[in-house]
Write a protein that holds these residues in place. Structure first.
Motif, PDB file in Angstrom:
ATOM      1  N   VAL A  51      35.615  40.199  40.519  1.00  0.00           N
ATOM      2  CA  VAL A  51      35.494  39.211  41.599  1.00  0.00           C
ATOM      3  C   VAL A  51      34.046  39.122  42.078  1.00  0.00           C
ATOM      4  N   LEU A  52      33.369  40.253  42.165  1.00  0.00           N
ATOM      5  CA  LEU A  52      31.947  40.244  42.536  1.00  0.00           C
ATOM      6  C   LEU A  52      31.120  39.473  41.505  1.00  0.00           C
ATOM      7  N   THR A  55      31.765  35.789  41.878  1.00  0.00           N
ATOM      8  CA  THR A  55      31.048  35.237  43.031  1.00  0.00           C
ATOM      9  C   THR A  55      29.620  34.873  42.651  1.00  0.00           C
ATOM     10  N   THR A  58      29.656  31.713  40.436  1.00  0.00           N
ATOM     11  CA  THR A  58      29.934  30.445  41.127  1.00  0.00           C
ATOM     12  C   THR A  58      28.719  29.965  41.912  1.00  0.00           C
ATOM     13  N   THR A 136      43.882  31.703  45.254  1.00  0.00           N
ATOM     14  CA  THR A 136      43.257  32.823  45.955  1.00  0.00           C
ATOM     15  C   THR A 136      44.134  34.064  45.900  1.00  0.00           C
ATOM     16  N   THR A 140      42.687  37.289  43.974  1.00  0.00           N
ATOM     17  CA  THR A 140      42.441  38.538  44.697  1.00  0.00           C
ATOM     18  C   THR A 140      43.047  39.722  43.963  1.00  0.00           C
ATOM     19  N   SER A 166      33.614  25.111  41.585  1.00  0.00           N
ATOM     20  CA  SER A 166      32.653  26.157  41.934  1.00  0.00           C
ATOM     21  C   SER A 166      32.591  26.341  43.447  1.00  0.00           C
ATOM     22  N   LEU A 170      33.724  29.799  45.169  1.00  0.00           N
ATOM     23  CA  LEU A 170      32.769  30.579  45.968  1.00  0.00           C
ATOM     24  C   LEU A 170      33.423  31.037  47.266  1.00  0.00           C
ATOM     25  N   SER A 173      36.273  33.467  46.515  1.00  0.00           N
ATOM     26  CA  SER A 173      35.790  34.797  46.141  1.00  0.00           C
ATOM     27  C   SER A 173      35.477  35.628  47.373  1.00  0.00           C
ATOM     28  N   PHE A 174      34.843  35.013  48.366  1.00  0.00           N
ATOM     29  CA  PHE A 174      34.557  35.748  49.599  1.00  0.00           C
ATOM     30  C   PHE A 174      35.851  36.107  50.342  1.00  0.00           C
ATOM     31  N   SER A 176      38.717  36.648  48.843  1.00  0.00           N
ATOM     32  CA  SER A 176      39.304  37.727  48.042  1.00  0.00           C
ATOM     33  C   SER A 176      38.614  39.058  48.320  1.00  0.00           C
ATOM     34  N   LEU A 177      37.283  39.039  48.403  1.00  0.00           N
ATOM     35  CA  LEU A 177      36.544  40.275  48.662  1.00  0.00           C
ATOM     36  C   LEU A 177      36.892  40.845  50.035  1.00  0.00           C
TER      37      LEU A 177
END
Length: 243
Positions: A51-52, A55, A58, A136, A140, A166, A170, A173-174, A176-177
Motif C-alpha cells: 500500500v505504501l 501510494t 499514484t 478501499t 486495505t 490515480s 491516492l 491509499s491514505f 487504507s494506511l
C-alpha cells in the motif's frame, strides 16, 4: 531486514515493478498483479508495504496525467472510500493471522470474479460510492483495490481513467494506511520493507512511460487474473489447513 532474504527482496522488487508498469499503462494493476506474487514470495510484504508503494506510484501517475483529471467524478468514490476504510479497520482489528490468510484469499478471488464477471455498471454517483467503498475495503486488507473501481471506468478513455483512478487511489491509499496503522498492521517493519522495495515502483513507472501506447492491456489481462486466482487459492488453502 526482518525475516526476509536478499533473493526475496529482489523478487519482490521485480513483482512490484511489473505491477507498477501495468498500472502506469492501464490505470490500475499494481495490487492485482503484485499482491498475489508478493504473497507467494513472503506474506509479510502485505498489505502495508505494498500500500505504501502504491501510494508513491499514484502520486507519480497523478502528476503525469493531471491534465485529464475531472475531480467532480471522483468525489463520490472518495466518500464511499471512507466507509470502506472504517469497515476494513474493524475487520483487521479482530483478525488472527490465520483469519487474515483466509480473508485475503477470499477477497482476491472476489476481485478476480468481479474482473471476469462481465458487469458494466454506469459511471454515476451511487455506483461510484459503492465501488469506492468496496475498493478501499479490499485495498486495505489485500492491497488489491483495483477491480471494483475499474468496473465503473471500463468504458472511459485512457487518460481520464489513469487520472481519475490515480486521484481516487491516492486518497484511498491514505485511508487504507490510516486503518492499517490503527489496527496494528503498519509499523517499523513495514516501513523498512517499503524502503527496500520502492525501487521497483520507480523502475515500473519509468517502463510504463515507454509502453503506455504500445502494450494493449487486454492481452495481459488473462495472465494477470490467472496469477491472482492461483495466489488467492493458495492463501485460502493455507488458511484452511492451519485452522
Amino acid at each position: 531486514m526482518p525475516d526476509i532474504s536478499l533473493l526475496q527482496l529482489v523478487l519482490a522488487n521485480l513483482a512490484i515493478a511489473a505491477g507498477a508498469c501495468l498500472q502506469g499503462v492501464a490505470g490500475y494493476g499494481i495490487g492485482t498483479l503484485s499482491a498475489p506474487l508478493l504473497f507467494l514470495i513472503s506474506p509479510i510484504l502485505l498489505p502495508a508495504p505494498l500500500v505504501l508503494n502504491a501510494t508513491l506510484l499514484t502520486i507519480f501517475m497523478l502528476v503525469r496525467n493531471r491534465a485529464a483529471l475531472e475531480i467532480r467524478q471522483v468525489r463520490f468514490a472518495i466518500g464511499g472510500g471512507v466507509i470502506g476504510m472504517i469497515l476494513a479497520g474493524m475487520t483487521l482489528a479482530v483478525l488472527s493471522p490465520k483469519g487474515f490468510e483466509l480473508i485475503f484469499g477470499l477477497l482476491i478471488l472476489a476481485g478476480v470474479a468481479l474482473s471476469v464477471g462481465g458487469l458494466r455498471p454506469r459511471l454515476n454517483a451511487a455506483n461510484s460510492a459503492i465501488a469506492g467503498a468496496a475498493s478501499t475495503y479490499m485495498g486495505t486488507i489485500t492491497a488489491i483495490g483495483g477491480p471494483p473501481i475499474a468496473l465503473i471506468y471500463q468504458n472511459e478513455k485512457g487518460p481520464l481513467v489513469r487520472a481519475n483512478m490515480s486521484a481516487f487511489f491516492l486518497v484511498a491509499s491514505f485511508l487504507s494506511l490510516t486503518a492499517l496503522l490503527f489496527s496494528g498492521y503498519l509499523g517499523y517493519r513495514e516501513f523498512l520493507l517499503f524502503a527496500a522495495t520502492f525501487p521497483g515502483v520507480l523502475l515500473g513507472f519509468w517502463l510504463s512511460g515507454r509502453l503506455v501506447h504500445r502494450v494493449p492491456f487486454e492481452r495481459l489481462r488473462p495472465l494477470i487474473l490467472g496469477i491472482a486466482a492461483v495466489a488467492g487459492s493458495a492463501a485460502l488453502v493455507r488458511g484452511l489447513l492451519t485452522l
